[in-house]
Design an enzyme around this catalytic site. Structure first.
Site, short mmCIF file in Angstrom:
data_model
loop_
_atom_site.label_atom_id
_atom_site.label_comp_id
_atom_site.label_asym_id
_atom_site.label_seq_id
_atom_site.Cartn_x
_atom_site.Cartn_y
_atom_site.Cartn_z
N ASP A 220 0.83 -1.20 0.00
CA ASP A 220 0.00 0.00 0.00
C ASP A 220 0.87 1.26 0.00
O ASP A 220 0.61 2.21 0.75
CB ASP A 220 -0.94 -0.04 1.22
N ARG B 233 2.99 12.72 10.31
CA ARG B 233 1.75 12.68 9.53
C ARG B 233 0.98 11.48 10.05
O ARG B 233 1.39 10.33 9.87
CB ARG B 233 2.05 12.53 8.04
N ASP C 50 -1.49 8.94 9.90
CA ASP C 50 -2.17 8.37 8.74
C ASP C 50 -3.51 7.74 9.10
O ASP C 50 -3.63 7.03 10.11
CB ASP C 50 -1.26 7.29 8.13
N GLU D 78 -4.14 13.12 8.88
CA GLU D 78 -4.64 12.79 7.54
C GLU D 78 -6.05 12.24 7.71
O GLU D 78 -6.25 11.09 8.09
CB GLU D 78 -3.76 11.75 6.85
N HIS E 175 -0.03 11.79 -3.17
CA HIS E 175 0.28 10.44 -3.67
C HIS E 175 -0.98 9.60 -3.81
O HIS E 175 -0.93 8.51 -4.37
CB HIS E 175 1.28 9.76 -2.74
N ASP E 176 -2.11 10.10 -3.28
CA ASP E 176 -3.35 9.32 -3.34
C ASP E 176 -4.23 9.76 -4.51
O ASP E 176 -3.95 10.76 -5.17
CB ASP E 176 -4.12 9.46 -2.02
N ARG F 175 -2.77 4.00 -8.29
CA ARG F 175 -2.24 5.26 -7.75
C ARG F 175 -0.76 5.44 -8.13
O ARG F 175 -0.24 6.55 -8.12
CB ARG F 175 -2.40 5.29 -6.22
C1 GLC Z 1 -3.67 7.05 3.79
C2 GLC Z 1 -2.55 7.07 2.79
C3 GLC Z 1 -2.86 6.09 1.70
C4 GLC Z 1 -3.05 4.71 2.31
C5 GLC Z 1 -4.05 4.73 3.46
C6 GLC Z 1 -3.99 3.49 4.29
O1 GLC Z 1 -4.86 7.45 3.24
O2 GLC Z 1 -2.38 8.35 2.27
O3 GLC Z 1 -1.88 6.08 0.72
O4 GLC Z 1 -3.49 3.83 1.33
O5 GLC Z 1 -3.80 5.79 4.35
O6 GLC Z 1 -2.82 3.46 5.06
#
Ligand code: GLC
Length: 627
Positions: A119, A260, A262, A304, A373-374, A498
């Site tokens: 991921d 960050r 996540d 995030e 990046h998403d 992605r």
């Molecule tokens: C956040 C990241 C993403 C990832 C997800 C699960 O949204 O930005 O890239 O897939 O978390 O960890």
């Protein structure tokens, strides 16, 4: 003063913030006092172990807590392997970041993730160990030192919702170790998972349907919100909290300055809900925030959470948590509205949605961005669409069509991600250049279309730099890198499109940034002008409010930044045509002789209007107040 006194002072200052939040989550447990004590011991130990240069940074940040809000602050976001391609390589690229004026660097896929599919690095097997393919802990410390000496803060992901199924905690849990079982959500059969599923959405419906995975070894079902190999952590267990505190302290003492956090929305589960944005999440984040503030005050937290505005605002803390949860959060709506207005050439929805946005504490900063990046999910609220005479669903379909290049007249080269036939939801992938039409125009050799696409991209960069937040540039966008044509060739990436917009840094293209006739040069230089103007525009410090002005003009997006030195009005033309703004809109805000701080010139007022060319962006202040 002794270090111990400093710790005691900081603890006293933040104790309520820590206590109240921990109490709200774990207060009913018989061992609550012991948990609290263990947290504090962990913080004290981290404080004792804190290296001297970081202690100094702590004091600097105690004195200047708004360091990440500054108008001179610029963020850059990159995958180590795509930019470096390892930590030593990143260290060698610091002049490039300096050239842009970067003050914050978010490096992805840095800590040790599982091999194969992971991921994009968000399936961690070791929270404090560097990915061996990228370097060692010593390399990380060396990078942190080098960054710090240039005034660049390193941001690292802290994946709070889950770890990899290969993480030692997960392996032990799977093997039946009772202590670690309780780190996750295990279920002996489908009864509870089915009951939860009734109200849970799916994050990756295409390649990871459902929210639970059967673990063969234990014969149990495990909660896996994202991919089958990402096991959700059980935050109702304070041991998980204590583990993560330890991780934070370790990384902070290596020199990491921003975490960050996540996928935080998913951290707490509640039957009968979507198990997102639960009250406990805000408490947990407040407690983690307090931990950093007490032991490693140089560190800031970025949440995030790609959620609706009312939920999002709570990541900054509302009510009793005001300003106590996260310091920075992504402004997902600004990003979505940029793309929406660009496609439709109409800013009515953007103006309405952003004007309705809740107010934020003055101690925080929005992370403003155009791409990351998403994928892009079309987070357009039905209510907002209806309020401006649109159908939300139809508009979202239009945006997907437009950016997938399926709509007549669109030059976008995006790819559809996670098509959900139930909701007809289609998210979109693609680099800035691919979505903004630059890639297609270059492939056709269409000079006029290239010119316009460059203006569109500079409009976006001016918007994120002029919104009053912390602008986050995604690697390669500064020189307009196209989609990665080879993303499917790596088997570990092939299932996740992605990777289309996560290209390798193209050094040859980057070299052309100094050639004013090249596309790269025009983009890079245009960005530099924006960043340079921003640095001397105090109105754009993130602590000052940004107010969206409802000017009634359907093609322009207009915002006011009120400041003791005078108001700054940002005007953004989302069309390829010339537009005129009533001078009265500016005069009402005290801007009588509009001086454009971005373009550096006075804007003539003709017939009571100012003229804005194709994709124009202006930061207007009153010329007399400037002198
Ligand atoms: C956040 C990241 C993403 C990832 C997800 C699960 O949204 O930005 O890239 O897939 O978390 O960890």
């Amino acid at each position: 003063m002794r270090d111990r006194d400093l710790f005691t002072l900081r603890l006293a200052h933040r104790f309520d913030q820590l206590y109240e939040a921990l109490q709200a989550v774990y207060g009913t447990r018989a061992d609550f006092d012991a948990v609290l004590q263990r947290v504090i011991v962990r913080l004290a130990e981290a404080h004792v172990a804190r290296p001297e240069p970081l202690r100094l940074l702590d004091i600097e940040r105690d004195l200047s807590p708004g360091w990440f809000q500054k108008e001179s602050m610029l963020g850059y976001v990159a995958y180590v392997e795509r930019f470096g391609p390892d930590l030593t390589g990143v260290t060698e690229q610091l002049d490039y970041l300096d050239e842009l004026g970067v003050g914050y660097l978010h490096l992805m896929k840095l800590m040790h993730a599982r091999a194969g599919e992971n991921d994009g690095g968000y399936a961690i097997v070791d929270y404090t160990g560097v990915d061996p393919a990228l370097g060692t802990t010593e390399d990380l410390v060396a990078l942190c030192d080098a960054l710090r000496s240039r005034g660049i803060a390193l941001c690292v992901d802290l994946v709070l919702n889950h770890c990899a199924q290969e993480h030692p905690w997960a392996l032990a849990a799977s093997a039946g170790d009772a202590r670690y079982r309780d780190y996750f959500h295990f279920f002996p059969d489908r009864t509870l998972p089915d009951a939860y599923e009734a109200t849970l959405p799916e994050v990756f419906p295409d390649f990871a349907p459902g929210n639970f995975t059967f673990d063969e070894t234990s014969g149990h079902w495990v909660w896996t919100t994202f991919n089958r190999y990402q096991w959700d952590l059980n935050w109702s267990n304070p041991e998980v909290f204590l583990e993560i505190v330890q991780v934070m302290m370790t990384l902070a003492n290596l020199g990491v300055e921003v975490f960050r956090l996540d996928a935080v929305a998913f951290m707490w589960k509640r039957m009968g809900t979507d198990s997102q944005n639960q009250e406990e999440v805000y408490d947990l984040l407040q407690a983690l925030r307090a931990c950093s503030a007490i032991a490693t005050p140089a560190v800031a937290h970025k949440a995030e959470a790609i959620v609706s505005p009312d939920d999002l605002i709570r990541y900054f803390g509302v009510g009793k948590r005001h300003g106590k949860v996260a310091n920075i959060a992504y402004h997902n709506s600004l990003m979505v509205q940029y793309w929406s207005s660009l496609a439709s050439g109409d800013t009515t929805l953007m103006t309405h949605a952003l004007a309705e946005f809740p107010r934020t504490p003055d101690s925080i900063a929005w992370g403003t961005y155009i791409r990351c990046h998403d994928d892009i999910g079309w987070a357009i609220a039905d209510d907002d669409a209806t309020a401006v005479g649109l159908n939300g669903q139809a508009h979202r379909v239009f945006l997907s069509d437009w950016y997938a290049g399926l709509f007549p007249g669109s030059d976008a080269l995006g790819g559809v991600f996670q098509y959900n036939p139930d909701t007809n939801d289609r998210r979109i992938n693609g680099s800035f250049a691919a979505l903004a039409g630059l890639q297609a125009a270059r492939e056709r050799g269409d000079e006029a279309a290239i010119d316009l696409a460059i203006e569109r991209m500079l409009l976006g960069n001016a918007l994120i730099c002029g919104f009053g937040g912390l602008p986050l540039l995604y690697m390669g966008d500064e020189i307009g890198l196209p989609n990665d044509a080879h993303w499917q060739e790596d088997p570990a990436h092939a299932g996740d499109s992605r990777w289309m917009h996560r290209p390798m840094m193209d050094r040859a293209a980057a070299q052309r940034r100094h050639d004013p006739s090249s596309v790269e040069g025009r983009l890079f230089d245009g960005l530099l002008q924006i960043v340079t103007a921003r640095r001397t525009t105090p109105q754009l410090n993130a602590r000052y409010d940004t107010d969206v002005l409802r000017t009634g003009h359907p093609r322009l997006f207009t915002i006011a930044h009120r400041h003791p030195l005078g108001t700054l009005i940002g005007v953004y033309n989302f069309t390829a045509g010339t537009q005129w703004l009533r001078a009265g809109v500016l005069a009402d805000e005290g801007v009588h002789r509009p001086l454009d701080r971005l373009g550096g010139s006075l804007l003539p007022v003709v017939d009571d209007h100012v003229e804005l060319g194709p994709y124009a962006r202006c930061w207007l202040v009153d010329a007399s107040a400037e002198s």
